[in-house]
Design an enzyme around this catalytic site. Structure first.
Site, PDB file in Angstrom:
ATOM      1  N   GLY A 199       1.153  -1.166  -0.107  1.00 57.65           N
ATOM      2  CA  GLY A 199      -0.368  -0.227  -0.324  1.00 57.65           C
ATOM      3  C   GLY A 199       0.898   1.150  -0.158  1.00 57.65           C
ATOM      4  O   GLY A 199       0.132   2.334  -0.083  1.00 57.65           O
TER       5      GLY A 199
ATOM      6  N   CYS B 143     -27.317 -10.261 -16.459  1.00 58.41           N
ATOM      7  CA  CYS B 143     -27.055  -9.553 -17.835  1.00 58.41           C
ATOM      8  C   CYS B 143     -28.000 -10.225 -18.529  1.00 58.41           C
ATOM      9  O   CYS B 143     -28.562 -11.076 -18.557  1.00 58.41           O
ATOM     10  CB  CYS B 143     -25.699  -9.803 -17.806  1.00 58.41           C
ATOM     11  SG  CYS B 143     -24.967 -10.714 -20.020  1.00 58.41           S
TER      12      CYS B 143
ATOM     13  N   CYS C 172     -26.122 -13.031 -20.347  1.00 59.61           N
ATOM     14  CA  CYS C 172     -25.663 -14.318 -19.573  1.00 59.61           C
ATOM     15  C   CYS C 172     -26.127 -14.794 -18.538  1.00 59.61           C
ATOM     16  O   CYS C 172     -26.169 -15.620 -17.829  1.00 59.61           O
ATOM     17  CB  CYS C 172     -24.048 -14.223 -19.764  1.00 59.61           C
ATOM     18  SG  CYS C 172     -23.844 -13.484 -18.374  1.00 59.61           S
TER      19      CYS C 172
ATOM     20  N   CYS D 250     -22.902  -7.879 -18.692  1.00 57.17           N
ATOM     21  CA  CYS D 250     -21.697  -7.710 -17.964  1.00 57.17           C
ATOM     22  C   CYS D 250     -20.254  -7.014 -18.500  1.00 57.17           C
ATOM     23  O   CYS D 250     -19.776  -7.004 -19.596  1.00 57.17           O
ATOM     24  CB  CYS D 250     -20.877  -9.502 -18.111  1.00 57.17           C
ATOM     25  SG  CYS D 250     -22.028 -11.026 -17.176  1.00 57.17           S
TER      26      CYS D 250
ATOM     27  N   CYS E 251     -18.416 -13.106 -19.910  1.00 57.68           N
ATOM     28  CA  CYS E 251     -20.001 -12.865 -20.313  1.00 57.68           C
ATOM     29  C   CYS E 251     -19.903 -14.093 -21.322  1.00 57.68           C
ATOM     30  O   CYS E 251     -20.625 -14.912 -21.507  1.00 57.68           O
ATOM     31  CB  CYS E 251     -20.383 -11.563 -20.875  1.00 57.68           C
ATOM     32  SG  CYS E 251     -22.742 -11.262 -21.274  1.00 57.68           S
TER      33      CYS E 251
HETATM   34 ZN   LIG Z   1     -22.998 -11.223 -19.525  1.00 65.16          ZN
END
Ligand SMILES: [Zn+2]
Ligand SMILES: Nc1ncnc2c1ncn2[C@@H]1O[C@H](COP(=O)(O)OP(=O)(O)OP(=O)(O)O)[C@@H](O)[C@H]1O
Ligand SMILES: [Mg+2]
Lengths: 284, 263
Positions: free
Chosen positions: A29, A237, A240, A262, A268
């Protein structure tokens, strides 16, 4: 014939960048300064990420590039081609096959595994910059762990919007020590920052590198009465049917029809290949 | 019946403090003690070293000689000039507060009034939004800023309001010692009077100890228990405020007092 060294950068530069990466991994970090080199692409096009990728790449690597989740934007394609040409490495669009993934603004949906390296392109590495413009002062704040200001930013969010409105580049605390900007990924991706993969962050214009070694503890900042939430659009989505992936809302036509898909194109596509169909696919 | 404060010993003890800007004297060989609940005024003409002294005390300027001993919550006196920077900065947002002459030096102009007032609480670990906001509202009320201004930025405030906001931002965490550099400077007279009233109320109510720099004798008359007069970086006279103002001993103080009385 190519007149470049492997992966474009000369060996001395790569060693310098690797030292910065190793220091970053040793102090998770912490923003390590490095001498950013001119790359054959303008700042703002991922020169920080490209330099990190070039420094860690080996001939055996399989390289993937995503830009906001997609493998086929101009930016993603040109960076992928760049390493195909200068390093001769294999490239892929499949998250699970890639050994090095350079990304802008997303973490892939497929869980990353040990041995993979995710390289982020970072525009502004300093999470305190928004409220404290002085670099001298922000460095001091990091070294003295004075992070009250980060919560002032979240306070301002809630007082103006009724909730923490920060949706991208949501600040995190790393191993209980450094506050870090995870680059402009959606906060939906924040939980994925705790990962078995190595994560490296490169800011070219700002000349900073920072890192998360595998399994680093990464906590998103919040208030007790306004806890962090990794939210996404409340939909599935339409290609999909995935309802757990991060969705983009795309405009389909001039009539203003919209559709949720997506943002991770590889995720996807592989779901569709496996037979999942959303309402759009089913309608066709 | 006893309502006298117990003798708790010195809060701040300054010994032989000197600061030079190259060959020029900023302030030289300044010593004084401040007791809990006491307000020390520092007056003197422009360039006499008041701000230099105050900034050395608060650790904002490096000091060339001397000690600034502060009595911590554990009771022991420690030289704050010898503290590490993290320790001194921690002191600066817990036990100490600093009110700047120009509110914009002491405020975050791009953060709402509530965020400005809440910052010190968040800096010391407050993590409950509702509680932070409630005490910000409380403090805005105490400095006479309406609750419905809590989400406005200081840029939308008048000079007097900005200064009151700066005071709320500093006092919210209950500091034990407040440094103020010309807190009423640059404000017009009626606004000054109101701010002074407010400061006097807060000082009494909270039992604050303070070191206040000003070149306005009306300010010290109203706020300061004791007074230190500076000239050319040196302290030329010190004593109880009323005594110094009513019966000045040093020629320079006599001049200062008489010139003010003529105004
Ligand atoms: Zn998708
Ligand atoms: N940064 C600096 N560099 C050099 N000399 C300085 C600096 N700051 C102050 N001085 C000098 O130190 C002396 C004391 O200045 P200081 O600002 O402490 O006076 P002051 O009493 O606060 O005056 P004022 O009432 O005008 O605010 C003056 O001679 C001034 O010119
Ligand atoms: Mg001054």
């Amino acid at each position: 014939m190519n007149s470049y060294n492997f992966a474009y950068l000369d060996e001395q530069t790569k060693r310098m960048i690797r030292r910065a990466i190793l220091k970053g991994l040793a102090v998770p970090g912490y923003q390590v300064p490095f001498a950013s080199r001119e790359m054959p692409m303008p700042y703002g096009w991922g020169t920080g990420g490209v330099q990190v990728s070039a420094a860690i790449m080996t001939p055996a690597d399989r390289f993937k590039v995503i830009d906001q989740g997609s493998d086929d934007t101009t930016n993603a394609v040109s960076i992928r081609r760049f390493f195909e040409r200068t390093a001769g490495v294999e490239v892929t669009e499949t998250t699970t096959e890639a050994t090095v993934i350079q990304t802008r603004h997303r973490i892939p949906e497929m869980p990353l595994t040990s041995g993979q390296i995710l390289v982020y392109q970072v525009p502004i590495p300093e999470p305190l910059r928004f409220l404290e413009p002085s670099e001298v002062e922000t460095r001091k704040m990091h070294s003295l762990e004075e992070y009250g200001l980060m919560h002032v930013k979240l306070y301002e969010d809630i007082s103006q919007h009724g909730a923490i409105a920060t949706a991208y580049a949501y600040p995190v605390k790393v191993e209980g020590r450094y506050v870090m900007d995870p680059s402009p990924i959606p906060k939906f991706d924040n939980p994925k920052l705790e990962s078995p993969a190595i994560q490296l962050f490169g800011a070219g214009r700002e000349q900073r590198i920072y890192a998360l070694p595998p399994h680093t503890r990464v906590v998103s900042l919040d208030f007790e009465d306004f806890p962090f939430e990794a939210n996404k659009a409340d939909a599935a989505c339409e290609l999909c049917a995935a309802d757990t992936s991060y969705l983009d809302e795309v405009i389909m036509d001039d009539a203003g029809h919209r559709m949720f898909v997506c943002s991770d194109t590889d995720f996807c596509a592989s779901r569709r290949a496996a037979g999942h169909a959303g309402i759009q696919e089913a309608a066709i | 019946m006893k309502d006298m404060a117990p003798d708790t010993g010195v809060l701040l003890s300054v010994r032989g403090l000197s600061k030079f800007y190259g060959p020029r004297i900023g302030c030289k060989d300044v010593s004084f003690d401040l007791y809990p609940g006491e307000v020390m005024g520092i007056v003197g003409e422009s360039g006499s070293g008041k701000s230099t002294l105050l900034n050395c005390l608060a650790g904002h300027l490096p000091t060339d000689h001397g000690e600034v001993l502060f009595s911590g919550r554990d009771g022991g006196l420690r030289d704050t000039l010898q503290m590490s920077e993290p320790e001194r900065r921690m002191l600066g947002r817990t036990d100490w507060a600093f009110v700047h002459q120009h509110a914009r030096d002491g405020l975050r102009m791009n953060v709402s009034a509530g965020g400005n007032v809440g910052e010190r609480q968040m800096a010391v670990g407050a993590r409950h939004y509702g509680a932070i906001r409630d005490s910000a509202i409380d403090w805005l009320g105490r400095v006479e800023i309406a609750e419905d201004r809590i989400d406005d930025r200081p840029t939308a405030f008048s000079g007097g309001m900005q200064q009151r906001l700066q005071i709320a931002r500093n006092l919210i965490t209950g500091p034990r010692l407040v440094f103020m550099d010309e807190p009423t400077g640059g404000l017009d007279v009626s606004v000054q009077a109101r701010l002074l009233d407010l400061l006097r109320g807060l000082v009494r109510e909270m039992g604050l100890s303070a070191v206040i720099v000003t070149h306005d004798l009306a300010v010290v008359r109203l706020l300061a228990d004791r007074l230190m007069v500076m000239k050319d970086g040196h302290v030329v006279e010190t004593g109880l405020t009323d005594q110094v103002l009513d019966d000045p001993q040093h020629g320079y103080t006599q001049l200062l007092v008489s010139s003010v009385l003529q105004v």
